[in-house]
Scaffold this motif. Sequence first.
Motif, PDB file in Angstrom:
ATOM      1  N   UNK A  70      -2.854   4.412  -8.354  1.00  0.00           N
ATOM      2  CA  UNK A  70      -3.988   3.528  -8.595  1.00  0.00           C
ATOM      3  C   UNK A  70      -5.144   3.975  -7.711  1.00  0.00           C
ATOM      4  N   UNK A  71      -6.346   4.114  -8.271  1.00  0.00           N
ATOM      5  CA  UNK A  71      -7.480   4.500  -7.427  1.00  0.00           C
ATOM      6  C   UNK A  71      -7.781   3.412  -6.404  1.00  0.00           C
ATOM      7  N   UNK A  72      -8.105   3.814  -5.197  1.00  0.00           N
ATOM      8  CA  UNK A  72      -8.445   2.824  -4.161  1.00  0.00           C
ATOM      9  C   UNK A  72      -9.803   2.197  -4.420  1.00  0.00           C
ATOM     10  N   UNK A  73     -10.536   2.728  -5.380  1.00  0.00           N
ATOM     11  CA  UNK A  73     -11.859   2.202  -5.723  1.00  0.00           C
ATOM     12  C   UNK A  73     -11.806   1.172  -6.847  1.00  0.00           C
ATOM     13  N   UNK A  74     -10.616   0.884  -7.372  1.00  0.00           N
ATOM     14  CA  UNK A  74     -10.505  -0.010  -8.525  1.00  0.00           C
ATOM     15  C   UNK A  74     -10.570  -1.476  -8.116  1.00  0.00           C
ATOM     16  N   UNK A  75     -10.848  -2.308  -9.089  1.00  0.00           N
ATOM     17  CA  UNK A  75     -10.842  -3.745  -8.864  1.00  0.00           C
ATOM     18  C   UNK A  75     -10.671  -4.471 -10.178  1.00  0.00           C
ATOM     19  N   UNK A  76      -9.972  -5.594 -10.135  1.00  0.00           N
ATOM     20  CA  UNK A  76      -9.786  -6.443 -11.317  1.00  0.00           C
ATOM     21  C   UNK A  76      -9.665  -7.870 -10.802  1.00  0.00           C
ATOM     22  N   UNK A  77     -10.707  -8.650 -10.991  1.00  0.00           N
ATOM     23  CA  UNK A  77     -10.711  -9.997 -10.428  1.00  0.00           C
ATOM     24  C   UNK A  77     -10.658  -9.918  -8.910  1.00  0.00           C
ATOM     25  N   UNK A  78      -9.712 -10.624  -8.304  1.00  0.00           N
ATOM     26  CA  UNK A  78      -9.591 -10.608  -6.841  1.00  0.00           C
ATOM     27  C   UNK A  78      -8.780  -9.430  -6.333  1.00  0.00           C
ATOM     28  N   UNK A  79      -8.151  -8.657  -7.239  1.00  0.00           N
ATOM     29  CA  UNK A  79      -7.241  -7.593  -6.836  1.00  0.00           C
ATOM     30  C   UNK A  79      -7.906  -6.221  -6.802  1.00  0.00           C
ATOM     31  N   UNK A 122      -5.587  12.794  -1.499  1.00  0.00           N
ATOM     32  CA  UNK A 122      -4.675  12.025  -0.655  1.00  0.00           C
ATOM     33  C   UNK A 122      -4.120  10.817  -1.396  1.00  0.00           C
ATOM     34  N   UNK A 123      -2.910  10.412  -0.976  1.00  0.00           N
ATOM     35  CA  UNK A 123      -2.296   9.185  -1.484  1.00  0.00           C
ATOM     36  C   UNK A 123      -1.865   8.330  -0.312  1.00  0.00           C
ATOM     37  N   UNK A 124      -2.205   7.069  -0.375  1.00  0.00           N
ATOM     38  CA  UNK A 124      -1.754   6.070   0.586  1.00  0.00           C
ATOM     39  C   UNK A 124      -0.556   5.386  -0.046  1.00  0.00           C
ATOM     40  N   UNK A 125       0.554   5.321   0.683  1.00  0.00           N
ATOM     41  CA  UNK A 125       1.761   4.758   0.090  1.00  0.00           C
ATOM     42  C   UNK A 125       2.585   3.993   1.114  1.00  0.00           C
ATOM     43  N   UNK A 133     -11.257   2.695   0.880  1.00  0.00           N
ATOM     44  CA  UNK A 133     -11.769   2.624  -0.490  1.00  0.00           C
ATOM     45  C   UNK A 133     -12.605   3.886  -0.659  1.00  0.00           C
ATOM     46  N   UNK A 134     -12.018   4.892  -1.315  1.00  0.00           N
ATOM     47  CA  UNK A 134     -12.675   6.196  -1.427  1.00  0.00           C
ATOM     48  C   UNK A 134     -12.150   6.929  -2.666  1.00  0.00           C
ATOM     49  N   UNK A 135     -13.011   7.649  -3.371  1.00  0.00           N
ATOM     50  CA  UNK A 135     -12.580   8.332  -4.592  1.00  0.00           C
ATOM     51  C   UNK A 135     -11.534   9.416  -4.362  1.00  0.00           C
ATOM     52  N   UNK A 136     -11.464   9.984  -3.157  1.00  0.00           N
ATOM     53  CA  UNK A 136     -10.484  11.052  -2.912  1.00  0.00           C
ATOM     54  C   UNK A 136      -9.114  10.506  -2.482  1.00  0.00           C
ATOM     55  N   UNK A 137      -8.982   9.181  -2.386  1.00  0.00           N
ATOM     56  CA  UNK A 137      -7.699   8.569  -2.001  1.00  0.00           C
ATOM     57  C   UNK A 137      -7.221   7.648  -3.118  1.00  0.00           C
ATOM     58  N   UNK A 138      -6.019   7.873  -3.591  1.00  0.00           N
ATOM     59  CA  UNK A 138      -5.369   6.989  -4.553  1.00  0.00           C
ATOM     60  C   UNK A 138      -4.165   6.360  -3.865  1.00  0.00           C
ATOM     61  N   UNK A 139      -3.768   5.212  -4.350  1.00  0.00           N
ATOM     62  CA  UNK A 139      -2.546   4.591  -3.841  1.00  0.00           C
ATOM     63  C   UNK A 139      -1.370   5.036  -4.698  1.00  0.00           C
ATOM     64  N   UNK A 191       0.159  17.315  -8.126  1.00  0.00           N
ATOM     65  CA  UNK A 191      -0.603  17.952  -9.205  1.00  0.00           C
ATOM     66  C   UNK A 191      -1.482  16.932  -9.925  1.00  0.00           C
ATOM     67  N   UNK A 192      -0.948  15.752 -10.167  1.00  0.00           N
ATOM     68  CA  UNK A 192      -1.707  14.701 -10.846  1.00  0.00           C
ATOM     69  C   UNK A 192      -2.886  14.239  -9.997  1.00  0.00           C
ATOM     70  N   UNK A 193      -2.632  14.012  -8.708  1.00  0.00           N
ATOM     71  CA  UNK A 193      -3.682  13.562  -7.797  1.00  0.00           C
ATOM     72  C   UNK A 193      -4.828  14.577  -7.761  1.00  0.00           C
ATOM     73  N   UNK A 194      -4.485  15.854  -7.613  1.00  0.00           N
ATOM     74  CA  UNK A 194      -5.523  16.885  -7.590  1.00  0.00           C
ATOM     75  C   UNK A 194      -6.259  16.954  -8.925  1.00  0.00           C
ATOM     76  N   UNK A 195      -5.541  16.767 -10.022  1.00  0.00           N
ATOM     77  CA  UNK A 195      -6.167  16.761 -11.344  1.00  0.00           C
ATOM     78  C   UNK A 195      -7.131  15.598 -11.540  1.00  0.00           C
TER      79      UNK A 195
END
Length: 196
Positions: free
Chosen positions: A72-81, A150-153, A107-113, A141-145
């Motif tokens: 999930x992108x760290x820049x996403x949002x849906x309602x309060x989430x 980076x991934x926060x997990x 919250x950055x485009x180069x970091x996904x959760x 590979x998916x993250x780089x694509x």
Amino acid sequence: MLTTTLSFANLHNHGELFANMLRARRELFIVHNKWNLPEAMGMEYDQYDTPASRWVVVHDVEGRVLAGNRLTPTTTGCGIYSYMIRDAQRGLLDTIPSTLLYDEAPVAPHIWESSRLFVSHDVPAAIRRRVHAQLIAQLGETVRGLGASHCLTLLAATWPRWADRVGVKMKAMGPVMEIDGIDNQVVMMDFSLTVH
């Protein structure tokens, strides 16, 4: 053994694979681990399974899911989430302590959760390492694509034992904390230099 990265844009090309992945998550997280999570039609899901996310799945040719993960992108949002780790820090989730990070959730485009990372409990011990390594390789590979690095997990705190085996540089981003009787820790996975 195959790996597929699913998105809402390509689900229709992969038959039951998305549903099978959610069924595998239910089997592991709800049935085996006894976590209290939402479920419907034999599938586990939550508020982060949205069109903004991607799902990396290791499976056989018949579509049996061996392992999986949600991005999930760290820049996403849906309602309060936003994303799970950030929402936990903000006190929106009662199952994960809000003290899970040393600093404010990024919250950055180069970091996904990376969340809901799993290897199915019925995967034979003889191939578990290979399945796990293939999942992490496809994750990178998916993250780089996606233009990220980076991934926060949130992982079991045993991650230092296997990080080198899968060839990913990892760094602790929060304290070790017990969740449902298991020591966990938020980790940053660096895929910027990793090419499998």
